[in-house]
Each structure stands twice: as C-alpha cells, then as structure tokens.
Design a protein around this motif. Structure first.
Motif, mmCIF file in Angstrom:
data_model
loop_
_atom_site.group_PDB
_atom_site.id
_atom_site.type_symbol
_atom_site.label_atom_id
_atom_site.label_comp_id
_atom_site.label_asym_id
_atom_site.label_seq_id
_atom_site.Cartn_x
_atom_site.Cartn_y
_atom_site.Cartn_z
ATOM 1 N N ALA A 164 1.159 -8.810 -6.300
ATOM 2 C CA ALA A 164 0.944 -9.147 -7.704
ATOM 3 C C ALA A 164 -0.055 -10.282 -7.886
ATOM 4 O O ALA A 164 -0.864 -10.271 -8.829
ATOM 5 C CB ALA A 164 2.274 -9.521 -8.358
ATOM 6 N N LYS A 165 -0.036 -11.266 -6.960
ATOM 7 C CA LYS A 165 -0.838 -12.480 -7.141
ATOM 8 C C LYS A 165 -1.959 -12.625 -6.115
ATOM 9 O O LYS A 165 -2.681 -13.618 -6.131
ATOM 10 C CB LYS A 165 0.077 -13.707 -7.050
ATOM 11 C CG LYS A 165 1.203 -13.712 -8.070
ATOM 12 C CD LYS A 165 2.127 -14.912 -7.843
ATOM 13 C CE LYS A 165 3.293 -14.910 -8.817
ATOM 14 N NZ LYS A 165 4.218 -16.058 -8.568
ATOM 15 N N ASP A 166 -2.090 -11.678 -5.196
ATOM 16 C CA ASP A 166 -3.090 -11.670 -4.118
ATOM 17 C C ASP A 166 -2.718 -12.550 -2.933
ATOM 18 O O ASP A 166 -3.164 -12.302 -1.820
ATOM 19 C CB ASP A 166 -4.480 -12.062 -4.622
ATOM 20 C CG ASP A 166 -5.067 -11.029 -5.563
ATOM 21 O OD1 ASP A 166 -4.568 -9.885 -5.578
ATOM 22 O OD2 ASP A 166 -6.016 -11.366 -6.284
ATOM 23 N N ILE A 167 -1.929 -13.592 -3.130
ATOM 24 C CA ILE A 167 -1.447 -14.416 -2.028
ATOM 25 C C ILE A 167 -0.118 -15.044 -2.438
ATOM 26 O O ILE A 167 0.075 -15.389 -3.612
ATOM 27 C CB ILE A 167 -2.473 -15.513 -1.637
ATOM 28 C CG1 ILE A 167 -2.015 -16.269 -0.378
ATOM 29 C CG2 ILE A 167 -2.724 -16.467 -2.786
ATOM 30 C CD1 ILE A 167 -3.076 -17.189 0.197
ATOM 31 N N ALA A 168 0.799 -15.143 -1.487
ATOM 32 C CA ALA A 168 2.108 -15.740 -1.765
ATOM 33 C C ALA A 168 2.728 -16.192 -0.447
ATOM 34 O O ALA A 168 2.360 -15.709 0.626
ATOM 35 C CB ALA A 168 3.034 -14.728 -2.451
ATOM 36 N N PHE A 169 3.657 -17.133 -0.527
ATOM 37 C CA PHE A 169 4.405 -17.514 0.667
ATOM 38 C C PHE A 169 5.817 -17.887 0.249
ATOM 39 O O PHE A 169 6.088 -18.217 -0.911
ATOM 40 C CB PHE A 169 3.728 -18.662 1.425
ATOM 41 C CG PHE A 169 3.784 -20.003 0.751
ATOM 42 C CD1 PHE A 169 4.770 -20.924 1.078
ATOM 43 C CD2 PHE A 169 2.848 -20.346 -0.212
ATOM 44 C CE1 PHE A 169 4.820 -22.161 0.466
ATOM 45 C CE2 PHE A 169 2.888 -21.585 -0.832
ATOM 46 C CZ PHE A 169 3.877 -22.501 -0.494
ATOM 47 N N GLY A 170 6.714 -17.808 1.221
ATOM 48 C CA GLY A 170 8.102 -18.126 0.943
ATOM 49 C C GLY A 170 8.903 -18.241 2.217
ATOM 50 O O GLY A 170 8.417 -17.921 3.310
ATOM 51 N N PRO A 171 10.155 -18.700 2.115
ATOM 52 C CA PRO A 171 10.968 -18.974 3.309
ATOM 53 C C PRO A 171 11.802 -17.783 3.753
ATOM 54 O O PRO A 171 12.121 -16.887 2.977
ATOM 55 C CB PRO A 171 11.873 -20.106 2.827
ATOM 56 C CG PRO A 171 12.102 -19.772 1.371
ATOM 57 C CD PRO A 171 10.809 -19.170 0.885
ATOM 58 N N ARG A 172 12.118 -17.795 5.031
ATOM 59 C CA ARG A 172 13.103 -16.878 5.580
ATOM 60 C C ARG A 172 13.951 -17.657 6.573
ATOM 61 O O ARG A 172 13.436 -18.307 7.480
ATOM 62 C CB ARG A 172 12.460 -15.682 6.278
ATOM 63 C CG ARG A 172 13.499 -14.724 6.894
ATOM 64 C CD ARG A 172 12.845 -13.475 7.444
ATOM 65 N NE ARG A 172 13.854 -12.548 7.918
ATOM 66 C CZ ARG A 172 14.260 -12.420 9.189
ATOM 67 N NH1 ARG A 172 13.709 -13.191 10.117
ATOM 68 N NH2 ARG A 172 15.181 -11.551 9.532
ATOM 69 N N ARG A 173 15.253 -17.611 6.381
ATOM 70 C CA ARG A 173 16.187 -18.318 7.254
ATOM 71 C C ARG A 173 16.385 -17.521 8.533
ATOM 72 O O ARG A 173 16.662 -16.311 8.490
ATOM 73 C CB ARG A 173 17.533 -18.491 6.538
ATOM 74 C CG ARG A 173 18.472 -19.484 7.206
ATOM 75 C CD ARG A 173 18.013 -20.894 6.979
ATOM 76 N NE ARG A 173 19.004 -21.863 7.444
ATOM 77 C CZ ARG A 173 18.780 -23.154 7.533
ATOM 78 N NH1 ARG A 173 17.592 -23.653 7.198
ATOM 79 N NH2 ARG A 173 19.721 -23.981 7.948
ATOM 80 N N LEU A 174 16.236 -18.168 9.680
ATOM 81 C CA LEU A 174 16.373 -17.501 10.968
ATOM 82 C C LEU A 174 17.745 -17.753 11.570
ATOM 83 O O LEU A 174 18.484 -18.642 11.143
ATOM 84 C CB LEU A 174 15.280 -17.994 11.917
ATOM 85 C CG LEU A 174 13.835 -17.790 11.426
ATOM 86 C CD1 LEU A 174 12.843 -18.305 12.465
ATOM 87 C CD2 LEU A 174 13.561 -16.341 11.101
ATOM 88 N N HIS A 175 18.081 -16.968 12.594
ATOM 89 C CA HIS A 175 19.414 -17.024 13.177
ATOM 90 C C HIS A 175 19.749 -18.396 13.746
ATOM 91 O O HIS A 175 20.886 -18.842 13.672
ATOM 92 C CB HIS A 175 19.554 -15.965 14.277
ATOM 93 C CG HIS A 175 19.551 -14.555 13.760
ATOM 94 N ND1 HIS A 175 20.446 -14.092 12.827
ATOM 95 C CD2 HIS A 175 18.743 -13.505 14.042
ATOM 96 C CE1 HIS A 175 20.215 -12.827 12.558
ATOM 97 N NE2 HIS A 175 19.171 -12.445 13.276
ATOM 98 N N GLY A 176 18.766 -19.078 14.304
ATOM 99 C CA GLY A 176 19.040 -20.367 14.914
ATOM 100 C C GLY A 176 19.175 -21.501 13.918
ATOM 101 O O GLY A 176 19.397 -22.648 14.311
ATOM 102 N N GLY A 177 19.040 -21.207 12.631
ATOM 103 C CA GLY A 177 19.163 -22.238 11.611
ATOM 104 C C GLY A 177 17.837 -22.741 11.087
ATOM 105 O O GLY A 177 17.804 -23.463 10.081
ATOM 106 N N SER A 178 16.720 -22.393 11.751
ATOM 107 C CA SER A 178 15.403 -22.804 11.274
ATOM 108 C C SER A 178 14.989 -21.984 10.059
ATOM 109 O O SER A 178 15.492 -20.883 9.839
ATOM 110 C CB SER A 178 14.357 -22.642 12.380
ATOM 111 O OG SER A 178 14.684 -23.417 13.505
ATOM 112 N N THR A 179 14.073 -22.534 9.288
ATOM 113 C CA THR A 179 13.510 -21.819 8.146
ATOM 114 C C THR A 179 12.021 -21.619 8.395
ATOM 115 O O THR A 179 11.291 -22.580 8.639
ATOM 116 C CB THR A 179 13.718 -22.591 6.840
ATOM 117 O OG1 THR A 179 15.118 -22.714 6.590
ATOM 118 C CG2 THR A 179 13.066 -21.860 5.670
#
Length: 210
Positions: A164-179
């Motif tokens: 929709a905006k040509d570029i975007a970023f966001g978080p994903r929580r990983l199994h080890g607790g890192s984001t």
C-alpha cells in the motif's frame, strides 16, 4: 564486474518477466537480475551471467549504500499451512561453516559469510507481488548459526503495508524472546530499504537485543 550495460537490465518489466522468470521456482539468476534491476544506478559495475547464478551475490555499490554488500536472495512464498495464517517466508540454505568454509547440506549449522568485512543481507523476493522482504541477518545466525533450509518468516501485515505504501517495517517476536524488525519494499524503494535495514540491525546490535 563489467562496465557494459547488459541487455536484460534495460528491458521493459513485462518483457523481462516473460523472458527470465521461471515457470515454477525462482532461480538465483532470475532473483539476482531482479535485485540488480531494482538497485539500478546504485550498482557500481554489472555482475557477469556466471556470477548471477551463484548464491550469495556480492555487489559493488555507490554511496549512500556501503561499498559492498553480500546478498542472500531467496524466493519469498506464502503458505496457508503456517501457524500464522498468511505468513510469508524464505528458507535459508546457503552459508559457511564456523571457520568460513562453504557449508555442504550435511553440515548441521551454518552462518552467513562475512569475509572481507562484507555485510550479509538476508532477503526474499515475491515475484507475484513484486516485493522485497529484508530480514536481520545478524539475528538469524547469532551464536549457533542456522540449520539447512531453516524457515524465516514475516507477518503478512508488513507485506500488505508495503504494497500500500511502497515501503514498511514492523516487529516480529521470535522464539528466543528477541524482537526482529522486518522491512518490505517495492523495487523503487529498495535502496532506502537497505539503508533502513542496516540502521535497524546496527541499533539492535548496539542495544544488545540479541
């Protein structure tokens, strides 16, 4: 690297796709050509056809990008069987051993190649959506490295936002607790996405997030 502009670089998009996109799984040659076409004038010298078939692809680049980057480009796919419905993913397969030698499929663990102080970029390209997805390579081979064919995923909302905006970023929580911060971008915003990828990865390292 050559100085003569290859014919595939200047083809209209529909003609390029018709000529180079495989009928089924995307090849390294197709993915790397797509990457070079997206970066355009930011690439300093054109890789040969032979180099384009090998993964990873090292490119010489112009400022404001780093002088060289090592790209691990995979076809991004979307599978309804994933635990999060609609998740996009790539599967890491190429890497080196702990001592920097090419890792065979029999090796249990592998790492991204950082030889010659060239930064690795882990990314996927989705041909149907004409979209690049950039993961944090530092996070995915930290400590014990990664296994052959390891799945690396991104939530679908990041992809839809980029469409929709040509570029975007966001978080994903990983199994080890890192984001992990994941970036998705249209080809004409890829240079911006790469600079953002490097900035976010550096911030994570400095803050000791993994």
């Amino acid at each position: 690297m050559g100085s003569t502009t290859p014919g595939w670089l200047t083809l209209p998009e529909d003609e390029f796709q018709a000529r180079y996109r495989p009928a089924r799984n995307a090849t390294s040659g197709y993915l790397h050509r797509t990457l070079v076409r997206a970066l355009g004038r930011a690439v300093d010298g054109w890789p040969s056809d032979e180099v384009l078939t090998r993964k990873p692809l090292v490119l010489d680049l112009a400022s404001p990008l780093p002088p060289r980057l090592r790209f691990y480009v995979y076809q991004a796919t979307q599978h309804p069987s994933e635990r999060q419905q609609g998740t996009f993913k790539i599967q890491l397969s190429v890497g080196v051993t702990r001592d920097g030698q090419p890792a065979s499929p029999k090796e249990k663990r592998r790492w991204f190649d950082r030889s010659d102080n060239i930064r690795p970029i882990a990314m996927g390209y989705h041909p149907d959506w004409n979209l690049f997805i950039l993961w944090d390579a530092d996070l995915h081979d930290m400590n014990a490295g990664f296994t052959f064919s390891r799945s690396v995923q991104t939530p679908p909302d990041i992809v839809w936002a980029a469409l929709a905006k040509d570029i975007a970023f966001g978080p994903r929580r990983l199994h080890g607790g890192s984001t992990e911060q994941i970036i998705a971008a249209r080809p004409h915003r890829l240079e911006e996405a790469l600079n953002l990828r490097i900035e976010l990865s550096n911030e994570a390292l400095c803050e000791g997030l993994f």
